[in-house]
Design a protein around this motif. Structure first.
Motif, PDB file in Angstrom:
ATOM      1  N   THR A 102      -2.383   5.585  -4.398  1.00 31.45           N
ATOM      2  CA  THR A 102      -1.168   4.782  -3.644  1.00 31.45           C
ATOM      3  C   THR A 102       0.086   5.364  -3.695  1.00 31.45           C
ATOM      4  O   THR A 102       0.711   5.399  -2.487  1.00 31.45           O
ATOM      5  CB  THR A 102      -1.263   3.378  -4.274  1.00 31.45           C
ATOM      6  OG1 THR A 102      -2.465   2.971  -4.255  1.00 31.45           O
ATOM      7  CG2 THR A 102      -0.230   2.729  -3.317  1.00 31.45           C
ATOM      8  N   GLN A 125       1.336   3.362   3.076  1.00 33.56           N
ATOM      9  CA  GLN A 125       2.061   2.315   2.602  1.00 33.56           C
ATOM     10  C   GLN A 125       3.096   2.585   1.405  1.00 33.56           C
ATOM     11  O   GLN A 125       4.349   1.845   1.867  1.00 33.56           O
ATOM     12  CB  GLN A 125       1.164   1.339   1.848  1.00 33.56           C
ATOM     13  CG  GLN A 125       0.082   0.690   2.777  1.00 33.56           C
ATOM     14  CD  GLN A 125      -1.102   1.716   2.934  1.00 33.56           C
ATOM     15  OE1 GLN A 125      -1.141   2.992   2.532  1.00 33.56           O
ATOM     16  NE2 GLN A 125      -2.244   1.269   3.663  1.00 33.56           N
ATOM     17  N   SER A 128       4.097  -5.826  -0.962  1.00 30.75           N
ATOM     18  CA  SER A 128       2.621  -6.329  -0.697  1.00 30.75           C
ATOM     19  C   SER A 128       1.809  -5.719  -0.146  1.00 30.75           C
ATOM     20  O   SER A 128       0.655  -5.545  -0.691  1.00 30.75           O
ATOM     21  CB  SER A 128       2.875  -7.501   0.072  1.00 30.75           C
ATOM     22  OG  SER A 128       1.720  -8.391   0.154  1.00 30.75           O
ATOM     23  N   ASP A 129       2.228  -4.721   0.886  1.00 34.79           N
ATOM     24  CA  ASP A 129       1.357  -3.776   1.266  1.00 34.79           C
ATOM     25  C   ASP A 129       0.868  -2.730   0.202  1.00 34.79           C
ATOM     26  O   ASP A 129      -0.375  -2.094   0.093  1.00 34.79           O
ATOM     27  CB  ASP A 129       1.799  -2.980   2.570  1.00 34.79           C
ATOM     28  CG  ASP A 129       1.997  -3.886   3.860  1.00 34.79           C
ATOM     29  OD1 ASP A 129       1.603  -5.049   3.724  1.00 34.79           O
ATOM     30  OD2 ASP A 129       2.955  -3.540   4.587  1.00 34.79           O
ATOM     31  N   HIS A 165       0.817  -2.985  -2.881  1.00 31.62           N
ATOM     32  CA  HIS A 165       0.164  -3.611  -3.893  1.00 31.62           C
ATOM     33  C   HIS A 165      -1.482  -3.857  -3.304  1.00 31.62           C
ATOM     34  O   HIS A 165      -2.267  -3.473  -4.143  1.00 31.62           O
ATOM     35  CB  HIS A 165       0.675  -4.929  -4.471  1.00 31.62           C
ATOM     36  CG  HIS A 165      -0.343  -5.574  -5.403  1.00 31.62           C
ATOM     37  ND1 HIS A 165      -0.372  -5.196  -6.785  1.00 31.62           N
ATOM     38  CD2 HIS A 165      -1.022  -6.703  -5.102  1.00 31.62           C
ATOM     39  CE1 HIS A 165      -1.258  -6.155  -7.168  1.00 31.62           C
ATOM     40  NE2 HIS A 165      -1.700  -6.918  -6.346  1.00 31.62           N
ATOM     41  N   ALA A 166      -1.618  -4.346  -2.191  1.00 32.60           N
ATOM     42  CA  ALA A 166      -2.947  -4.465  -1.597  1.00 32.60           C
ATOM     43  C   ALA A 166      -3.698  -3.081  -1.449  1.00 32.60           C
ATOM     44  O   ALA A 166      -4.850  -3.027  -1.838  1.00 32.60           O
ATOM     45  CB  ALA A 166      -2.786  -5.068  -0.291  1.00 32.60           C
ATOM     46  N   ARG A 167      -3.009  -2.034  -1.215  1.00 38.59           N
ATOM     47  CA  ARG A 167      -3.445  -0.639  -1.335  1.00 38.59           C
ATOM     48  C   ARG A 167      -3.996  -0.257  -2.417  1.00 38.59           C
ATOM     49  O   ARG A 167      -5.244   0.320  -2.787  1.00 38.59           O
ATOM     50  CB  ARG A 167      -2.566   0.294  -0.649  1.00 38.59           C
ATOM     51  CG  ARG A 167      -2.906   1.785  -0.812  1.00 38.59           C
ATOM     52  CD  ARG A 167      -3.972   2.120   0.295  1.00 38.59           C
ATOM     53  NE  ARG A 167      -4.108   3.553   0.370  1.00 38.59           N
ATOM     54  CZ  ARG A 167      -5.002   4.211  -0.262  1.00 38.59           C
ATOM     55  NH1 ARG A 167      -5.818   3.793  -1.217  1.00 38.59           N
ATOM     56  NH2 ARG A 167      -5.000   5.593  -0.289  1.00 38.59           N
ATOM     57  N   ALA A 174      -7.049  -2.061  -3.697  1.00 34.37           N
ATOM     58  CA  ALA A 174      -8.241  -1.597  -2.763  1.00 34.37           C
ATOM     59  C   ALA A 174      -8.837  -0.361  -3.136  1.00 34.37           C
ATOM     60  O   ALA A 174      -9.998  -0.302  -3.575  1.00 34.37           O
ATOM     61  CB  ALA A 174      -7.934  -1.551  -1.277  1.00 34.37           C
TER      62      ALA A 174
END
Length: 102
Positions: free
Chosen positions: A42, A47, A64-65, A67-69, A72
């Motif tokens: 990441t 992101q 938030s993007d 963290h989601a990356r 995942a």
């Protein structure tokens, strides 16, 4: 590069070489770092670039993007052997012996 080696099925070994590069000589810590390495991808992701270039008003959405990356990437690694304790341990004792020429 370890993730690419893993994707291609290349053998690699994990260990410690000297206090200069690993001050506690802890192989367990090295294995922990290896198991979580997919989440570190990441750092160089699109992101993260967007977060670093964001303004204060959209920073929360960018965090938030990122963290989601990261989640995942870590979850995707569950399907690979880097999250398998037996595979990780094999990098410390089985793989090094197999790399030595007979």
């Amino acid at each position: 590069p370890v993730l690419e080696w893993e994707r291609r099925g290349l053998p690699f070994a994990v260990g410690t070489d000297a206090a200069a590069s690993n001050d506690d000589m802890c192989v367990q810590r090295e294995l922990r770092a290896l198991a979580t390495q997919p989440a570190f991808e990441t750092t160089y992701s699109l992101q993260m670039q967007r977060l670093l270039a964001s303004t204060e008003s959209d920073a929360a959405a960018r965090v938030s993007d990122v963290h989601a990356r990261r989640v995942a990437a870590y979850d995707a690694a569950a399907a690979r052997s880097l999250r398998d304790p037996k595979r990780l341990l094999a990098t410390t004792w089985r793989v090094p012996g197999g790399l030595h020429p007979s």
